[in-house]
Structure formats: structure tokens, C-alpha cells
Design a protein around this motif. Structure first.
Motif, PDB file in Angstrom:
ATOM      1  N   PHE A  28       0.911  -1.058  -0.085  1.00  0.00           N
ATOM      2  CA  PHE A  28       0.083  -0.022   0.105  1.00  0.00           C
ATOM      3  C   PHE A  28       0.750   0.808  -0.270  1.00  0.00           C
ATOM      4  N   PRO A  29       1.576   1.217   0.458  1.00  0.00           N
ATOM      5  CA  PRO A  29       2.886   2.847   0.471  1.00  0.00           C
ATOM      6  C   PRO A  29       3.105   3.354  -0.934  1.00  0.00           C
ATOM      7  N   TYR A  30       4.038   1.844  -1.852  1.00  0.00           N
ATOM      8  CA  TYR A  30       4.020   1.963  -2.686  1.00  0.00           C
ATOM      9  C   TYR A  30       3.322   2.434  -2.989  1.00  0.00           C
ATOM     10  N   VAL A  31       1.959   1.475  -3.878  1.00  0.00           N
ATOM     11  CA  VAL A  31       1.062   1.792  -4.676  1.00  0.00           C
ATOM     12  C   VAL A  31       0.052   3.313  -4.285  1.00  0.00           C
ATOM     13  N   SER A  32       0.385   3.602  -3.169  1.00  0.00           N
ATOM     14  CA  SER A  32      -0.437   4.775  -3.405  1.00  0.00           C
ATOM     15  C   SER A  32       0.932   5.702  -3.275  1.00  0.00           C
ATOM     16  N   THR A  38      -6.256   9.881  -6.263  1.00  0.00           N
ATOM     17  CA  THR A  38      -7.144   9.107  -7.958  1.00  0.00           C
ATOM     18  C   THR A  38      -7.047   8.096  -8.559  1.00  0.00           C
ATOM     19  N   GLY A  39      -5.700   7.673  -8.561  1.00  0.00           N
ATOM     20  CA  GLY A  39      -5.288   6.037  -9.031  1.00  0.00           C
ATOM     21  C   GLY A  39      -6.266   5.669  -8.146  1.00  0.00           C
ATOM     22  N   THR A  40      -5.470   5.249  -6.803  1.00  0.00           N
ATOM     23  CA  THR A  40      -6.242   4.263  -6.058  1.00  0.00           C
ATOM     24  C   THR A  40      -7.877   4.102  -5.775  1.00  0.00           C
ATOM     25  N   GLY A  41      -8.427   5.392  -5.915  1.00  0.00           N
ATOM     26  CA  GLY A  41      -9.678   5.994  -6.233  1.00  0.00           C
ATOM     27  C   GLY A  41     -10.174   5.284  -7.107  1.00  0.00           C
ATOM     28  N   ASN A  42     -10.128   4.968  -8.183  1.00  0.00           N
ATOM     29  CA  ASN A  42     -10.362   4.617  -9.426  1.00  0.00           C
ATOM     30  C   ASN A  42     -10.382   2.868  -9.126  1.00  0.00           C
ATOM     31  N   VAL A  43      -9.043   2.215  -8.883  1.00  0.00           N
ATOM     32  CA  VAL A  43      -9.213   1.301  -8.086  1.00  0.00           C
ATOM     33  C   VAL A  43     -10.140   0.410  -6.957  1.00  0.00           C
ATOM     34  N   THR A  44     -10.432   1.527  -6.072  1.00  0.00           N
ATOM     35  CA  THR A  44     -11.472   1.125  -5.030  1.00  0.00           C
ATOM     36  C   THR A  44     -12.716   1.129  -5.842  1.00  0.00           C
ATOM     37  N   MET A  45     -13.157   1.979  -6.547  1.00  0.00           N
ATOM     38  CA  MET A  45     -14.548   1.944  -6.923  1.00  0.00           C
ATOM     39  C   MET A  45     -15.121   1.004  -8.148  1.00  0.00           C
ATOM     40  N   GLY A  46     -14.479   0.989  -8.732  1.00  0.00           N
ATOM     41  CA  GLY A  46     -14.463  -0.293  -9.402  1.00  0.00           C
ATOM     42  C   GLY A  46     -14.266  -1.609  -8.959  1.00  0.00           C
ATOM     43  N   THR A  47     -13.328  -1.758  -7.285  1.00  0.00           N
ATOM     44  CA  THR A  47     -13.422  -3.456  -6.549  1.00  0.00           C
ATOM     45  C   THR A  47     -15.369  -3.076  -6.017  1.00  0.00           C
ATOM     46  N   ASN A 247     -10.256   5.862   1.369  1.00  0.00           N
ATOM     47  CA  ASN A 247     -10.263   3.914   1.135  1.00  0.00           C
ATOM     48  C   ASN A 247      -8.362   4.013   1.787  1.00  0.00           C
ATOM     49  N   ALA A 248      -7.422   4.766   2.248  1.00  0.00           N
ATOM     50  CA  ALA A 248      -6.341   5.119   2.972  1.00  0.00           C
ATOM     51  C   ALA A 248      -6.667   4.954   4.492  1.00  0.00           C
ATOM     52  N   ALA A 249      -8.419   5.484   4.811  1.00  0.00           N
ATOM     53  CA  ALA A 249      -8.557   4.909   6.098  1.00  0.00           C
ATOM     54  C   ALA A 249      -9.027   3.464   6.667  1.00  0.00           C
ATOM     55  N   VAL A 250      -9.844   3.267   5.566  1.00  0.00           N
ATOM     56  CA  VAL A 250     -10.204   1.223   4.864  1.00  0.00           C
ATOM     57  C   VAL A 250      -9.055   0.470   5.406  1.00  0.00           C
ATOM     58  N   ILE A 313      -0.487   7.211   8.543  1.00  0.00           N
ATOM     59  CA  ILE A 313      -1.005   8.099   7.183  1.00  0.00           C
ATOM     60  C   ILE A 313       0.764   8.677   6.701  1.00  0.00           C
ATOM     61  N   LEU A 314       1.447   8.758   7.102  1.00  0.00           N
ATOM     62  CA  LEU A 314       2.387   9.700   7.038  1.00  0.00           C
ATOM     63  C   LEU A 314       3.110   8.447   6.564  1.00  0.00           C
ATOM     64  N   LEU A 315       3.081   7.283   7.265  1.00  0.00           N
ATOM     65  CA  LEU A 315       4.670   6.031   6.850  1.00  0.00           C
ATOM     66  C   LEU A 315       3.541   4.977   5.591  1.00  0.00           C
ATOM     67  N   LEU A 316       2.149   5.375   5.272  1.00  0.00           N
ATOM     68  CA  LEU A 316       1.170   4.116   4.579  1.00  0.00           C
ATOM     69  C   LEU A 316       1.056   4.541   3.753  1.00  0.00           C
ATOM     70  N   SER A 317       0.716   5.803   3.567  1.00  0.00           N
ATOM     71  CA  SER A 317       0.053   6.490   2.382  1.00  0.00           C
ATOM     72  C   SER A 317       1.195   8.035   1.519  1.00  0.00           C
ATOM     73  N   GLY A 318       1.836   8.377   2.553  1.00  0.00           N
ATOM     74  CA  GLY A 318       2.514   9.794   1.939  1.00  0.00           C
ATOM     75  C   GLY A 318       1.692  10.916   2.168  1.00  0.00           C
ATOM     76  N   GLU A 319       2.737  11.905   2.263  1.00  0.00           N
ATOM     77  CA  GLU A 319       2.345  13.604   2.697  1.00  0.00           C
ATOM     78  C   GLU A 319       0.440  14.181   1.583  1.00  0.00           C
ATOM     79  N   SER A 320      -0.015  12.742   0.750  1.00  0.00           N
ATOM     80  CA  SER A 320      -1.026  13.981  -0.124  1.00  0.00           C
ATOM     81  C   SER A 320      -2.438  12.766   0.289  1.00  0.00           C
TER      82      SER A 320
END
Length: 482
Positions: A28-32, A38-47, A247-250, A313-320
Motif C-alpha cells: 500500500f505505501p508503494y501503490v499510494s 485518484t488512481g487508488t480511488g479509481n481501483v477502489t471504485m471499480g472493486t 480507502n486509505a482510512a479503510v 497515514i504518512l508511513l503507509l500513504s504519504g503526505e498526499s
């Protein structure tokens, strides 16, 4: 058929749970950072959209199948007949689900724009159906389930680092997610002949499954409202950027929930079996152990995540993803609530044939979640969706607790509250101390806090001779006396 001990099943399921925690911590840290909100949101929306059609195809079998197969697991002919009946019904519903899916994707403009992503995600539907994971759980085949899950998680990890390198690689990530989550279904289907007879056994009775299956299906529908509808409503009422934040929170919550409910997954078939055999004493003993296990793990996990929400959040997902911090803090208590309602609902009401009461509680929760989402998502975005989920889980647990008030009163009397409180209090002081300390670096703050907090907590449980902990490590401690 050989049935393994609960201890072995728990160890194997713990390994499965540990992998469910470890791999997201790696991926998840890498993908985020590569795909962004937006990109992770697209996949989460599709799933999330696909999950609705998967739900229709499965028709409540994932939970009902465990119960009904566990009851006849000692009779191969009857087990084969039951499995064949459920699979035939699943396949029929799968065809209808795919037809509805393609019509929906092609007719809804916001879905049609990203139809390739949705079509890739929809592979999960057929893999869910042929995977018959419910049979493997009913037969307590946790060694096999664990090994196959670990194998495909490793495969998915390799594929992700090989093919996901930039923001527009979200379709590749969606496919890899399906492979990692459901790739083992192909091997499950091939191995099925070792567990049951695949040739037609005749004398099918589909009618006996319809009422309980639709009850479980209705439960799944209601549950999906406040698990996946949050994402869909966020995407439609706000944007996929907000979906990414949520999705980051979930994702963080889901990692912890899998740990907290791990024992329950193992106990469900055994609890169903004990109830069917009228072994009420053993039934109550397992339920009490499940309650203790959830409280033991969920309370410290919730507090740790809430105190260090920003660092996590900073560790797993980053500042964005910093805007997801309020959502993390709001949704974290659901770890405890889901763990407890998993016991009252799935481990007590369902095995005792009172699934209609579970359905009622889940419907109440879904209504609360939908109403709150409508009011809060437009204003608060991801945090509003998180609050709706929190209130929904509160309602579900409170209603189930009311239905089981007589049994729960007896179980609560056997819980070791003193051990829990006396162990948790000093650990909490240590946690606050680390939070106030000048330790620099997100990783080091989380590491030091985790070691100190859970270390002190664990020592306290041993010192206070907490029953579950002592049952695990007691045999490794030196014996007193001659």
C-alpha cells in the motif's frame, strides 16, 4: 475426513491473517505513492461496484455454505449433494449477475468511461463462484487455505513491483489485485474432487436452501450498503480523489479487523458443529473465548491507531493523503465493534439458526449509514462516510446485543476485566509518553511506540495471568516446585 485441532487451525489462520497485515504494509505505501489518491480511488471504485454483482452471484453462500456443510461434513454423499446444489445455484446467479453487470457498465456514463477497469475487476465474480472457499472453511482446511493465499500474495507482490510504475498503471494494479485475492480459486476448483464427489449424486433438493440463502443474501446486501456503498456514494457525490482518501482510512482499519476476527473465522465451523451436536457447554466456552480474544486485541489496536493516526497515514500513504487523518480517527473504533458483532452475529446467532435477527440488525445499520452518508458526505467527504460507518456498526452491535442479552450476561461474567484494565492502564501511559517525546522520523516513532506500548501491555497480561495468553505461553514458562 481428518479434522485438525482448533489450535492448529488458529495457528494457520493467524499466519493467513499475518500475511493480510504484512503484504498491505509492503504494497500500500508503494501503490499510494505511485497511483496517488485518484488512481487508488479509481481501483477502489471499480472493486466496490463489482462487489455488488459478486454479492448477487454468491447469493449468501459464503456464510450459509460454511454452516450447512459443517453439519454434514462426516457424510461424504450428503456433503457432495449439498456442495453440488449450492454450486449449481451459484452458477445460475453468476450468469444473471454478469448480464446485469455489462448492462450497467455500458449504460451508466460515469462507469462506461472506465469500462476496461470495471471489466478487469469483474473477473472476481467468476473466481469467487468457482473458489468454493466456504467448503474449505467448513471442512477446516486452514493449512491449505493459508498456503495458497500466501502463494498468490507473493505472486501479486512480484507482479505489482514489475508492472505498476506510474499513475496510469491503475488497470494493471486492478488485475493484480484480483490475482492476489482470488487466484487460488482456480486451484480450489481443481482440488474439489478430493473433498467431494463431482459426479451427479441425484435426489437434489434446492428448495431447502432457498429460504436460509436468501436470508444470508439479504444480510450481505445490507452489510454491503455500509461497507461498499460509502465508496460508491463518495465517488458519485464527491470525486474519486475522496474515494482514495477514504480507502486509505479503510485499508488501515481492514488490516486490523482481519487480525481481530481471525479466531472467529476458525471457530465458526466448530461452533456450528457443537450446536448441531447439542454440546452447549462447549458452545458457550468457545463463545466466551472469542469475546476475550477480541477485547484483548481490539482495544489496544484502536487506541494505538487513533493516537498515531497522522504517523500511520504518512508511513503507509504519504503526505498526499494527510486529509484522510480525520477519517482514520473516526473509523478506527469500528475495529472493536466489528470484532464484537462478528461474535454476536456470525458466531452465535447464525449457528443457532437465528440469522433473521442478524439480518434485522444489519438492515438497521444500513439505514443509519445511508441516511448519514446523504447528509454528511457532501459536507465532510471521507470523514463523513467514516462517521456513517461508525454509527452503523454501533447500531448493529447494540441490536445484536439486545437479542442475546441473556446469554451475553452469562458470558460477560467470565471475562477477565481486571487483567485487561490492569495491563492496559500502564501501557497507555507509555504510549502517551512516546507520543509526547521528541523522537524524529515517522517509522521510528511508530516502531518505538509499538514496541513500548504492546510490550508493556503483553508483560502486564502475563503478570496478571490472563487466561488466553497463559494458555498460549504457559507451557513455555518454568514450572514452580519440584
Amino acid at each position: 475426513m481428518k479434522v485438525h485441532s482448533i489450535k492448529l487451525n488458529f495457528i494457520m489462520n493467524f499466519l493467513l491473517t499475518a500475511s493480510s497485515i504484512l503484504f498491505p504494509l509492503i504494497t500500500f505505501p508503494y501503490v499510494s505513492r505511485v497511483l496517488g489518491p485518484t488512481g487508488t480511488g479509481n481501483v477502489t471504485m471499480g472493486t466496490s461496484v463489482v462487489s455488488y454483482f459478486t454479492m448477487v452471484a454468491m447469493l449468501g453462500v459464503p456464510t450459509y455454505g460454511v454452516r450447512v456443510c459443517a453439519r454434514v461434513r462426516d457424510d461424504r454423499i450428503e456433503l457432495s449433494r449439498t456442495v453440488q446444489e449450492l454450486m449449481i445455484m451459484n452458477i445460475g446467479m453468476m450468469v444473471l449477475a454478469y448480464i446485469a453487470f455489462f448492462i450497467t457498465i455500458l449504460c451508466v456514463p460515469s462507469f462506461s468511461v472506465m469500462k476496461t477497469l470495471y471489466f478487469v475487476s469483474a473477473l472476481a465474480i467468476v473466481l469467487n463462484v468457482i473458489g468454493v472457499n466456504w467448503l474449505y472453511q467448513a471442512l477446516e482446511q486452514y493449512s491449505y487455505i493459508t498456503m495458497m493465499s500466501l502463494l498468490f500474495k507473493v505472486v501479486a507482490l512480484i507482479l505489482m513491483f514489475t508492472f505498476v510504475h506510474q499513475a496510469n498503471d491503475y488497470i494493471a494494479y486492478a488485475l493484480i489485485t484480483v490475482i492476489g485475492g482470488f487466484g487460488s480459486s482456480i486451484f480450489n476448483f481443481i482440488r474439489l474432487r478430493k473433498l467431494v464427489d463431482l459426479r451427479p449424486v441425484g435426489n437434489y433438493d434446492f428448495k431447502r436452501h432457498i429460504r436460509p440463502m436468501f436470508t444470508f443474501f439479504a444480510m450481505t446486501v445490507a452489510t454491503t450498503v455500509y461497507t461498499n456503498l460509502d465508496v460508491v456514494m463518495l465517488g458519485l457525490m464527491r470525486s474519486n480523489y475522496d474515494v482514495g482518501l477514504y480507502n486509505a482510512a479503510v485499508k488501515i482499519k481492514t488490516i486490523m479487523v482481519s487480525l481481530v476476527t481471525s479466531l472467529g473465522t476458525v471457530l465458526l465451523p466448530r461452533i456450528s458443529y457443537y450446536f448441531e451436536q447439542n454440546k452447549i457447554q462447549e458452545f458457550h466456552a468457545l463463545v466466551s473465548k472469542a469475546f476475550s480474544f477480541v477485547l484483548l486485541l481490539a482495544i489496544p489496536c484502536c487506541v494505538y491507531l487513533m493516537v498515531f493516526a497522522k504517523d500511520t497515514i504518512l508511513l503507509l500513504s504519504g503526505e498526499s493523503f494527510l486529509e484522510a487523518i480525520p477519517a482514520v480517527m473516526v473509523i478506527t473504533p469500528t475495529i472493536l465493534l466489528i470484532g464484537l458483532s462478528n461474535i454476536t452475529g456470525i458466531q452465535v446467532l447464525v449457528p443457532t439458526g437465528r440469522e433473521s435477527l442478524v439480518l434485522r440488525s444489519v438492515v438497521y445499520g444500513a439505514i443509519v449509514d445511508f441516511v448519514l452518508n446523504m447528509c454528511l458526505i457532501p459536507v465532510f467527504g471521507a470523514a463523513g462516510a467514516a462517521f456513517g460507518t461508525l454509527m452503523a456498526e454501533c447500531v448493529v452491535f447494540i441490536v445484536q446485543l439486545f437479542y442475546l442479552r441473556d446469554m451475553v450476561k452469562e458470558i460477560v461474567q467470565h471475562l477477565e476485566w481486571r487483567s485487561l484494565i490492569c495491563s492496559f492502564a500502564p501501557a497507555l501511559l507509555v504510549l502517551v509518553g512516546v507520543w509526547c517525546s521528541p523522537i524524529q522520523g515517522v517509522f521510528w516513532r511508530l516502531l518505538v511506540a509499538g514496541i513500548a506500548f504492546f510490550g508493556v501491555y503483553g508483560i502486564g497480561l502475563i503478570f496478571n495471568k490472563e487466561e488466553i495468553v497463559m494458555s498460549v505461553i504457559g507451557k513455555y514458562l518454568p514450572k514452580r516446585g519440584g
